[in-house]
Design a protein around this motif. Structure first.
Motif, PDB file in Angstrom:
ATOM      1  N   ILE A 248       1.417  -4.947   7.491  1.00  0.00           N
ATOM      2  CA  ILE A 248       0.805  -4.312   6.148  1.00  0.00           C
ATOM      3  C   ILE A 248       0.130  -5.861   5.698  1.00  0.00           C
ATOM      4  O   ILE A 248      -0.823  -6.024   4.926  1.00  0.00           O
ATOM      5  N   GLU A 249       1.029  -7.011   5.794  1.00  0.00           N
ATOM      6  CA  GLU A 249       0.728  -8.172   5.064  1.00  0.00           C
ATOM      7  C   GLU A 249      -0.697  -8.858   5.463  1.00  0.00           C
ATOM      8  O   GLU A 249      -1.541  -9.277   4.813  1.00  0.00           O
ATOM      9  N   LYS A 250      -0.964  -8.510   6.829  1.00  0.00           N
ATOM     10  CA  LYS A 250      -2.212  -9.150   7.416  1.00  0.00           C
ATOM     11  C   LYS A 250      -3.200  -8.256   6.895  1.00  0.00           C
ATOM     12  O   LYS A 250      -4.302  -9.014   6.950  1.00  0.00           O
ATOM     13  N   ALA A 251      -3.038  -6.844   6.970  1.00  0.00           N
ATOM     14  CA  ALA A 251      -4.290  -6.225   6.447  1.00  0.00           C
ATOM     15  C   ALA A 251      -4.652  -6.663   4.885  1.00  0.00           C
ATOM     16  O   ALA A 251      -5.827  -6.849   4.589  1.00  0.00           O
ATOM     17  N   ILE A 252      -3.569  -6.821   4.137  1.00  0.00           N
ATOM     18  CA  ILE A 252      -3.873  -7.327   2.751  1.00  0.00           C
ATOM     19  C   ILE A 252      -4.414  -8.752   2.572  1.00  0.00           C
ATOM     20  O   ILE A 252      -5.456  -8.986   2.038  1.00  0.00           O
ATOM     21  N   ALA A 253      -3.975  -9.516   3.498  1.00  0.00           N
ATOM     22  CA  ALA A 253      -4.624 -10.988   3.757  1.00  0.00           C
ATOM     23  C   ALA A 253      -5.942 -10.898   3.912  1.00  0.00           C
ATOM     24  O   ALA A 253      -6.927 -11.551   3.608  1.00  0.00           O
TER      25      ALA A 253
ATOM     26  N   PHE B  76      -9.854  -5.254  -5.114  1.00  0.00           N
ATOM     27  CA  PHE B  76      -9.016  -4.403  -4.240  1.00  0.00           C
ATOM     28  C   PHE B  76      -8.757  -3.295  -4.584  1.00  0.00           C
ATOM     29  O   PHE B  76      -7.937  -3.103  -5.862  1.00  0.00           O
ATOM     30  N   LEU B  77      -8.888  -2.227  -3.985  1.00  0.00           N
ATOM     31  CA  LEU B  77      -8.047  -0.758  -4.315  1.00  0.00           C
ATOM     32  C   LEU B  77      -7.605  -0.050  -3.313  1.00  0.00           C
ATOM     33  O   LEU B  77      -8.072  -0.203  -1.933  1.00  0.00           O
ATOM     34  N   CYS B  78      -6.310   0.490  -3.280  1.00  0.00           N
ATOM     35  CA  CYS B  78      -5.743   0.914  -2.384  1.00  0.00           C
ATOM     36  C   CYS B  78      -5.352   2.328  -2.704  1.00  0.00           C
ATOM     37  O   CYS B  78      -4.299   2.307  -3.798  1.00  0.00           O
TER      38      CYS B  78
ATOM     39  N   ALA C 286       3.140  -3.524  -4.703  1.00  0.00           N
ATOM     40  CA  ALA C 286       2.449  -4.368  -5.633  1.00  0.00           C
ATOM     41  C   ALA C 286       2.842  -5.890  -5.452  1.00  0.00           C
ATOM     42  O   ALA C 286       1.866  -7.018  -5.508  1.00  0.00           O
ATOM     43  N   LYS C 287       4.103  -6.129  -5.165  1.00  0.00           N
ATOM     44  CA  LYS C 287       4.242  -7.766  -4.734  1.00  0.00           C
ATOM     45  C   LYS C 287       3.936  -8.195  -3.763  1.00  0.00           C
ATOM     46  O   LYS C 287       3.353  -9.520  -3.747  1.00  0.00           O
ATOM     47  N   MET C 288       3.850  -7.495  -2.728  1.00  0.00           N
ATOM     48  CA  MET C 288       2.908  -7.831  -1.539  1.00  0.00           C
ATOM     49  C   MET C 288       1.450  -8.179  -1.682  1.00  0.00           C
ATOM     50  O   MET C 288       1.044  -9.243  -0.998  1.00  0.00           O
ATOM     51  N   ILE C 289       0.884  -7.468  -2.466  1.00  0.00           N
ATOM     52  CA  ILE C 289      -0.361  -7.692  -3.010  1.00  0.00           C
ATOM     53  C   ILE C 289      -0.634  -8.804  -3.578  1.00  0.00           C
ATOM     54  O   ILE C 289      -1.456  -9.975  -3.434  1.00  0.00           O
ATOM     55  N   GLY C 290       0.192  -9.345  -4.493  1.00  0.00           N
ATOM     56  CA  GLY C 290       0.389 -10.561  -5.404  1.00  0.00           C
ATOM     57  C   GLY C 290       0.630 -11.619  -4.471  1.00  0.00           C
ATOM     58  O   GLY C 290      -0.002 -12.767  -4.539  1.00  0.00           O
ATOM     59  N   ASP C 291       1.702 -11.759  -3.554  1.00  0.00           N
ATOM     60  CA  ASP C 291       1.992 -12.784  -2.627  1.00  0.00           C
ATOM     61  C   ASP C 291       0.596 -13.033  -1.896  1.00  0.00           C
ATOM     62  O   ASP C 291       0.693 -14.195  -1.311  1.00  0.00           O
TER      63      ASP C 291
ATOM     64  N   HIS D 160      -3.249   1.180  -6.084  1.00  0.00           N
ATOM     65  CA  HIS D 160      -2.994  -0.059  -6.242  1.00  0.00           C
ATOM     66  C   HIS D 160      -4.280  -0.665  -6.639  1.00  0.00           C
ATOM     67  O   HIS D 160      -5.222  -0.665  -5.789  1.00  0.00           O
ATOM     68  N   SER D 161      -4.360  -1.666  -7.603  1.00  0.00           N
ATOM     69  CA  SER D 161      -5.508  -2.170  -8.015  1.00  0.00           C
ATOM     70  C   SER D 161      -5.173  -3.861  -8.174  1.00  0.00           C
ATOM     71  O   SER D 161      -4.161  -4.339  -8.746  1.00  0.00           O
ATOM     72  N   ALA D 162      -6.215  -4.612  -7.553  1.00  0.00           N
ATOM     73  CA  ALA D 162      -5.958  -5.990  -7.760  1.00  0.00           C
ATOM     74  C   ALA D 162      -7.469  -6.907  -7.951  1.00  0.00           C
ATOM     75  O   ALA D 162      -8.583  -6.206  -7.340  1.00  0.00           O
ATOM     76  N   ILE D 163      -7.378  -7.926  -8.343  1.00  0.00           N
ATOM     77  CA  ILE D 163      -8.646  -8.953  -8.310  1.00  0.00           C
ATOM     78  C   ILE D 163      -8.453 -10.212  -7.642  1.00  0.00           C
ATOM     79  O   ILE D 163      -7.482 -10.774  -7.725  1.00  0.00           O
ATOM     80  N   LYS D 164      -9.459 -10.429  -6.981  1.00  0.00           N
ATOM     81  CA  LYS D 164      -9.507 -12.090  -6.405  1.00  0.00           C
ATOM     82  C   LYS D 164     -10.157 -12.978  -7.396  1.00  0.00           C
ATOM     83  O   LYS D 164     -11.379 -12.966  -7.545  1.00  0.00           O
TER      84      LYS D 164
END
Length: 311
Positions: free
Chosen positions: A209-214, A226-228, A282-287, A306-310
């Motif tokens: 999962i970490e690789k996919a988020i990266a 990013f939206l999941c 959520a923490k994995m996304i932030g990391d 889950h939502s996040a911004i780069k």
């Protein structure tokens, strides 16, 4: 009068027996589910650095991609129908909610990962083509042609289902939708090339999962979203009990009845239990470097966005 008493007594005994039978069936199902989960948890102790999970099974990392691929090859033709049946059509509202958070705009470069059948991509495309949205933004035809929605999926069978749909919708000549076979953990797109990234009901199936988020972070532009959308964890006690019963006792049977494939849907419900809880995900996304990470539970946590911004 005496006959009436006998009848009433017999009915009472019948009701009691019926209730007892229902209780025994419920306890039996709970014990079976509990034993499966306990068995799985005990097996975790033997997992090593090169092992991963496929549902409640422990397997070698290199085996997971093939096994997951087999699942989606088997269910490709009935995938969207089963989503309708399993969720009573709610998955449509969840995807609309996902796209609503994206706020797509004409000229946008968007990547939808694990989107083989195009269900999310077509919703994004419809949002681009909204008469109201185009009127408000005064979008000209040139910028409309620049809009690109890349539908990326590792499974060619899922993509083949999706590729047939533009013709069904009268979009055979449309160039905005681009279908790409690719791996969420090793995307073929350039750094900082996408305005938006979505993944719906797909990230729990990747090996890392970490690789996919990266990878999502890498391909997004600064300011990209990013939206999941993913099946998640229910923490309301009574509702959780009912949800577990529905998941383990009903969904595999529906898979067998409608798709002719019980095992794939058994994997589905088991894979949800293996997916990280909302806060941990959520923490994995932030990391991975994302900012403004947040999530929204829908239907008590059955699914979460889950939502996040780069930045």
């Amino acid at each position: 009068m005496f006959c009436n008493n006998i009848t009433t007594s017999a009915l009472t005994r019948s009701r009691r027996l019926s209730i007892q039978a229902m209780a025994l069936r419920y306890l039996s199902s709970r014990m079976t589910l509990g034993s499966r989960i306990l068995s799985y948890r005990s097996s975790l102790a033997s997992l090593h650095s090169h092992a991963t999970s496929f549902g409640f099974q422990q397997i070698k990392e290199e085996e997971k991609s093939k096994l997951v691929g087999n699942v989606f090859t088997n269910v490709a033709s009935s995938y969207d129908i089963m989503n309708d049946v399993m969720s009573a059509g709610l998955h449509r509202l969840w995807k609309e909610r996902l796209v609503g958070k994206l706020s797509p705009f004409a000229g946008m470069k968007h990547l939808d990962v694990a989107g083989g059948t195009g269900d999310v991509a077509f919703r994004i495309f419809d949002a681009f083509n909204s008469v109201k949205r185009r009127a408000l933004r005064k979008v000209d035809e040139a910028s409309h042609e620049e809009t690109q929605i890349y539908v990326c999926d590792i499974n060619p069978n899922m993509l083949n289902v999706g590729k047939q749909r533009p013709a069904e919708r009268g979009l055979s000549d449309n160039r905005s939708l681009v279908w790409v076979e690719g791996d969420a953990e090793a995307l073929s797109f350039d750094d900082n090339s996408m305005d938006g990234y979505t993944i719906a009901f797909g990230i729990r199936n990747v090996t890392h999962i970490e690789k996919a988020i990266a990878e999502a972070y890498r391909v997004l532009k600064r300011g990209g979203r990013f939206l999941c959308l993913e099946l998640s964890h229910v923490d309301i006690p009574v509702f959780k009990e009912l949800y577990d019963l529905y998941s383990f006792q009903v969904i595999p049977n529906l898979g067998e009845l409608i798709a002719g494939d019980r095992d794939s849907y058994q994997y589905l419900v088991e894979s949800v239990r293996r997916f990280p809880p909302q806060e941990r995900f959520a923490k994995m996304i932030g990391d991975a470097g994302f900012e403004k990470v947040e999530y929204e539970n829908l239907v008590g946590g059955v699914v979460a966005i889950h939502s996040a911004i780069k930045l």
